[in-house]
Design a protein around this motif. Structure first.
Motif, short mmCIF file in Angstrom:
data_model
loop_
_atom_site.label_atom_id
_atom_site.label_comp_id
_atom_site.label_asym_id
_atom_site.label_seq_id
_atom_site.Cartn_x
_atom_site.Cartn_y
_atom_site.Cartn_z
N ASP A 169 -0.34 -18.93 36.34
CA ASP A 169 0.52 -19.78 37.16
C ASP A 169 0.18 -21.27 37.03
OD1 ASP A 169 2.62 -20.19 38.93
OD2 ASP A 169 1.32 -20.05 40.70
N ILE A 170 -0.08 -21.72 35.81
CA ILE A 170 -0.23 -23.16 35.50
C ILE A 170 0.62 -23.42 34.26
CG2 ILE A 170 -2.57 -23.52 36.44
CD1 ILE A 170 -3.61 -23.24 33.50
N PRO A 171 1.02 -24.67 34.01
CA PRO A 171 1.77 -24.96 32.80
C PRO A 171 0.96 -24.61 31.55
CG PRO A 171 1.93 -26.79 34.32
CD PRO A 171 0.87 -25.87 34.87
N LEU A 172 1.58 -23.88 30.65
CA LEU A 172 0.92 -23.48 29.41
C LEU A 172 2.00 -23.11 28.40
CD1 LEU A 172 1.30 -20.13 29.28
CD2 LEU A 172 -0.47 -20.22 31.00
N GLU A 173 1.60 -22.95 27.15
CA GLU A 173 2.52 -22.47 26.14
C GLU A 173 1.95 -21.19 25.53
OE1 GLU A 173 3.56 -25.60 23.35
OE2 GLU A 173 3.74 -27.03 25.02
N THR A 174 2.83 -20.38 24.96
CA THR A 174 2.36 -19.16 24.32
C THR A 174 2.77 -19.15 22.85
OG1 THR A 174 4.36 -17.99 24.97
CG2 THR A 174 2.45 -17.74 26.40
N GLY B 151 -4.85 -0.88 39.05
CA GLY B 151 -5.43 -1.79 40.06
C GLY B 151 -6.71 -2.47 39.57
N ASP B 152 -7.56 -1.71 38.84
CA ASP B 152 -8.78 -2.29 38.26
C ASP B 152 -8.42 -3.40 37.29
OD1 ASP B 152 -10.38 -0.35 39.50
OD2 ASP B 152 -10.28 1.00 37.76
N ILE B 153 -7.41 -3.13 36.46
CA ILE B 153 -7.00 -4.10 35.45
C ILE B 153 -6.42 -5.35 36.12
CG2 ILE B 153 -5.43 -4.51 33.50
CD1 ILE B 153 -5.76 -1.50 32.81
N GLU B 154 -5.65 -5.11 37.15
CA GLU B 154 -5.06 -6.23 37.88
C GLU B 154 -6.14 -7.13 38.48
OE1 GLU B 154 -2.06 -4.82 40.68
OE2 GLU B 154 -2.19 -6.77 41.71
N SER B 155 -7.20 -6.52 39.03
CA SER B 155 -8.23 -7.39 39.62
C SER B 155 -9.03 -8.13 38.56
CB SER B 155 -9.13 -6.68 40.62
OG SER B 155 -9.35 -5.36 40.27
N ALA B 156 -9.25 -7.49 37.39
CA ALA B 156 -9.92 -8.21 36.30
C ALA B 156 -9.07 -9.41 35.85
CB ALA B 156 -10.17 -7.28 35.12
N ILE B 157 -7.77 -9.21 35.76
CA ILE B 157 -6.90 -10.29 35.31
C ILE B 157 -6.84 -11.41 36.34
CG2 ILE B 157 -4.50 -10.88 34.75
CD1 ILE B 157 -4.35 -8.16 33.30
N ALA B 158 -6.87 -11.05 37.62
CA ALA B 158 -6.89 -12.07 38.67
C ALA B 158 -8.15 -12.93 38.54
CB ALA B 158 -6.81 -11.42 40.04
N ARG B 159 -9.26 -12.28 38.26
CA ARG B 159 -10.52 -13.02 38.08
C ARG B 159 -10.47 -13.92 36.84
NH1 ARG B 159 -14.37 -11.29 34.80
NH2 ARG B 159 -13.94 -9.07 35.10
N VAL C 246 -19.35 -12.72 17.91
CA VAL C 246 -18.28 -13.65 18.29
C VAL C 246 -18.42 -14.04 19.76
CG1 VAL C 246 -16.58 -12.92 16.58
CG2 VAL C 246 -16.71 -11.71 18.75
N PRO C 247 -18.07 -15.29 20.08
CA PRO C 247 -18.14 -15.71 21.48
C PRO C 247 -16.94 -15.17 22.25
CG PRO C 247 -17.26 -17.49 20.13
CD PRO C 247 -17.57 -16.37 19.20
N ILE C 248 -17.18 -14.59 23.43
CA ILE C 248 -16.06 -14.23 24.31
C ILE C 248 -16.26 -15.06 25.58
CG2 ILE C 248 -14.81 -12.40 25.53
CD1 ILE C 248 -15.95 -10.40 23.57
N ASP C 249 -15.43 -16.07 25.75
CA ASP C 249 -15.60 -17.02 26.85
C ASP C 249 -15.11 -16.46 28.17
OD1 ASP C 249 -16.46 -19.46 25.19
OD2 ASP C 249 -14.66 -18.75 24.17
N TYR C 250 -14.08 -15.64 28.13
CA TYR C 250 -13.51 -15.01 29.33
C TYR C 250 -13.35 -13.52 29.05
CZ TYR C 250 -12.32 -19.91 30.03
OH TYR C 250 -12.37 -21.28 30.14
N ARG D 254 -8.37 -16.95 37.52
CA ARG D 254 -9.06 -17.97 38.32
C ARG D 254 -9.97 -18.82 37.44
NH1 ARG D 254 -9.64 -13.89 42.14
NH2 ARG D 254 -11.76 -13.42 41.48
N GLU D 255 -10.72 -18.15 36.54
CA GLU D 255 -11.65 -18.89 35.67
C GLU D 255 -10.90 -19.82 34.72
OE1 GLU D 255 -14.65 -15.00 35.47
OE2 GLU D 255 -14.02 -15.94 33.60
N ILE D 256 -9.84 -19.30 34.11
CA ILE D 256 -9.09 -20.10 33.13
C ILE D 256 -8.34 -21.24 33.83
CG2 ILE D 256 -7.21 -20.04 31.43
CD1 ILE D 256 -8.10 -17.14 30.78
N ARG D 257 -7.79 -20.96 35.00
CA ARG D 257 -7.06 -21.98 35.75
C ARG D 257 -7.98 -23.16 36.10
NH1 ARG D 257 -5.94 -19.24 40.36
NH2 ARG D 257 -4.53 -17.88 39.25
N ARG D 258 -9.19 -22.81 36.51
CA ARG D 258 -10.17 -23.83 36.86
C ARG D 258 -10.47 -24.74 35.66
NH1 ARG D 258 -15.23 -20.72 37.50
NH2 ARG D 258 -15.17 -21.00 35.25
N ASP D 259 -10.55 -24.16 34.46
CA ASP D 259 -10.91 -24.93 33.27
C ASP D 259 -9.73 -25.62 32.58
OD1 ASP D 259 -13.41 -23.93 33.80
OD2 ASP D 259 -13.39 -22.45 32.17
#
Ligand code: 5GP
Ligand code: MG
Length: 177
Positions: free
Chosen positions: A56-61, A13-21, A139-143, A24-29
């Motif tokens: 949940d936005i268009p992206l490639e992996t 559950g902790d991991i899930e909430s970190a990923i949700a956050r 090293v920079p960690i942006d998220y 949100r940050e990555i989706r916004r950017d």
């Protein structure tokens, strides 16, 4: 045969909430930018799978396979091997490096240099865990998901000699006797 103790650091559950956050940050950017999420194998695969679905936005992996660890090691060797490089060009693309954990920083630093030579439009780093105590390269960690203490972590994709990757939570591994 030596035995291990696993001490839980983060619940699923902790991991899930970190990923949700993070999502949100990555989706916004990156909404409307069709970013390339570039996973560093093998440790990233569980995180990547949850992150792309949370985004949940268009992206490639894409994936690269880098390793600084030999078998049965819990210490980085300090040199990086490319087991599998990029299959597609990323020139002009918005690239986000996805790492399970940044420890010494040597792997992410290598990945950044490797990608910069390929001329992406932008390049950022997303890491679920940051073990700051043993950093050798800045090293920079942006998220970032969570800062973690200086102990050897397993679970949620992270292994010890290929063991424990399947565990849904994050654990500190302690060897006894
Ligand atoms: P670095 O190059 O920053 O020292 O380490 C990066 C890689 O080493 C990570 O992507 C991860 O695969 C592995 N690593 C670093 N710390 C740990 C840890 O505590 N547990 C596990 N299982 N792998 C780790
Ligand atoms: Mg990794």
């Amino acid at each position: 045969m030596s035995e291990f103790q696993l001490e839980m650091l983060y619940t699923p559950g902790d991991i899930e909430s970190a990923i949700a956050r993070l999502a949100r940050e990555i989706r916004r950017d990156y909404r409307n930018k069709n970013p390339v999420l570039l996973g560093v194998l093998k440790g990233c695969f569980v995180f990547m799978a949850d992150l792309v679905r949370a985004l949940d936005i268009p992206l490639e992996t894409e994936f690269v396979s880098l390793s600084s660890y030999g078998p049965r090691r819990t210490q980085s060797k300090g040199t990086i091997e490319v087991f599998q490089g990029l299959r597609k060009p990323v020139r002009g693309r918005h690239v986000i490096v996805v790492e399970d954990i940044v420890d010494t920083g040597i792997t992410v630093d290598f990945a950044i240099r490797y990608l910069r030579r390929r001329r992406p439009a932008t390049l950022r780093v997303c890491a679920l865990f940051d073990k700051t105590a043993r950093r050798r390269v800045d090293v920079p960690i942006d998220y970032l998901g969570y800062k973690v203490p200086d102990c050897f972590l397993v679970g949620y994709g992270l292994d010890y000699d290929e063991r424990f990757r399947y565990l849904p939570g994050l654990y500190c591994l302690k060897e006894d006797g």
